[in-house]
Design a protein around this motif. Sequence first.
Motif, PDB file in Angstrom:
ATOM      1  N   LEU A 199       4.109   5.675  -5.551  1.00 14.05           N
ATOM      2  CA  LEU A 199       4.103   5.745  -7.011  1.00 14.05           C
ATOM      3  C   LEU A 199       3.053   6.734  -7.512  1.00 14.05           C
ATOM      4  CD1 LEU A 199       4.634   1.998  -7.958  1.00 14.05           C
ATOM      5  CD2 LEU A 199       6.263   3.879  -8.165  1.00 14.05           C
ATOM      6  N   LYS A 200       1.910   6.791  -6.860  1.00 10.20           N
ATOM      7  CA  LYS A 200       0.883   7.760  -7.245  1.00 10.20           C
ATOM      8  C   LYS A 200       1.365   9.182  -7.014  1.00 10.20           C
ATOM      9  CE  LYS A 200      -3.019   4.686  -6.453  1.00 10.20           C
ATOM     10  NZ  LYS A 200      -4.140   4.346  -5.585  1.00 10.20           N
ATOM     11  N   VAL A 201       2.050   9.419  -5.908  1.00 13.21           N
ATOM     12  CA  VAL A 201       2.592  10.748  -5.627  1.00 13.21           C
ATOM     13  C   VAL A 201       3.628  11.120  -6.679  1.00 13.21           C
ATOM     14  CG1 VAL A 201       4.003  12.074  -3.992  1.00 13.21           C
ATOM     15  CG2 VAL A 201       2.092  10.700  -3.162  1.00 13.21           C
ATOM     16  N   ASP A 237       3.740  10.044  -9.763  1.00 10.14           N
ATOM     17  CA  ASP A 237       3.011  10.309 -10.995  1.00 10.14           C
ATOM     18  C   ASP A 237       2.444  11.728 -10.997  1.00 10.14           C
ATOM     19  OD1 ASP A 237       3.560   7.802 -11.991  1.00 10.14           O
ATOM     20  OD2 ASP A 237       1.598   6.953 -11.412  1.00 10.14           O
ATOM     21  N   VAL A 238       1.890  12.157  -9.876  1.00 10.04           N
ATOM     22  CA  VAL A 238       1.357  13.505  -9.779  1.00 10.04           C
ATOM     23  C   VAL A 238       2.483  14.524  -9.914  1.00 10.04           C
ATOM     24  CG1 VAL A 238       0.271  15.150  -8.178  1.00 10.04           C
ATOM     25  CG2 VAL A 238      -0.656  12.842  -8.410  1.00 10.04           C
ATOM     26  N   ASN A 241       0.828  -1.210   0.000  1.00 10.56           N
ATOM     27  CA  ASN A 241       0.000   0.000   0.000  1.00 10.56           C
ATOM     28  C   ASN A 241       0.859   1.257   0.000  1.00 10.56           C
ATOM     29  OD1 ASN A 241      -2.318  -1.536  -0.010  1.00 10.56           O
ATOM     30  ND2 ASN A 241      -2.737  -1.276   2.167  1.00 10.56           N
ATOM     31  N   ARG A 254       3.982   1.508  -1.104  1.00 13.55           N
ATOM     32  CA  ARG A 254       4.648   1.571  -2.405  1.00 13.55           C
ATOM     33  C   ARG A 254       3.685   2.120  -3.459  1.00 13.55           C
ATOM     34  NH1 ARG A 254       6.776  -3.742  -3.082  1.00 13.55           N
ATOM     35  NH2 ARG A 254       8.487  -3.004  -1.816  1.00 13.55           N
ATOM     36  N   SER A 255       2.464   1.641  -3.445  1.00 14.03           N
ATOM     37  CA  SER A 255       1.452   2.105  -4.394  1.00 14.03           C
ATOM     38  C   SER A 255       1.183   3.598  -4.203  1.00 14.03           C
ATOM     39  CB  SER A 255       0.172   1.303  -4.205  1.00 14.03           C
ATOM     40  OG  SER A 255      -0.857   1.833  -4.984  1.00 14.03           O
ATOM     41  N   GLY A 256       1.073   4.023  -2.959  1.00 14.84           N
ATOM     42  CA  GLY A 256       0.847   5.442  -2.669  1.00 14.84           C
ATOM     43  C   GLY A 256       2.010   6.306  -3.115  1.00 14.84           C
ATOM     44  N   ASP A 274       5.326  14.113 -11.505  1.00 16.64           N
ATOM     45  CA  ASP A 274       5.735  14.120 -12.915  1.00 16.64           C
ATOM     46  C   ASP A 274       4.760  14.916 -13.777  1.00 16.64           C
ATOM     47  OD1 ASP A 274       7.984  12.621 -12.443  1.00 16.64           O
ATOM     48  OD2 ASP A 274       7.066  10.702 -13.063  1.00 16.64           O
TER      49      ASP A 274
END
Length: 101
Positions: A88-90, A92-93, A82, A84-86, A95
């Motif tokens: 990666l989302k941060v 992405d935002v 969870n 790690r997933s969070g 980027d």
Amino acid sequence: MLVMLCTRCQQREARAWPVEKRARFEKNLGIPWPFTEELCKECLEERLKEWLKDHERWPEFNGLLRAIREKNRKEMERLVQNLRSGALKVLDVADAIAGKL
């Protein structure tokens, strides 16, 4: 209100372990409930100390510890996924924001 006395010392109120809690324990860990009697907090601590001193019961105690460790390991793996997933989302935002600048 019905008060259950400790089955060992008969002096203090026994700690109530509801049937649902025992069933959840057995379901989550996959082992039977280790304490068959209703014990107060002090007697439960004494029972655990006796359990550790009795070398014949070590396999049973180690089985309990192994089941708890396995459950905790699975929970930690889920939490790490969870996180790690969070992360990666941060990223992405970040980027996306950097791409607009």
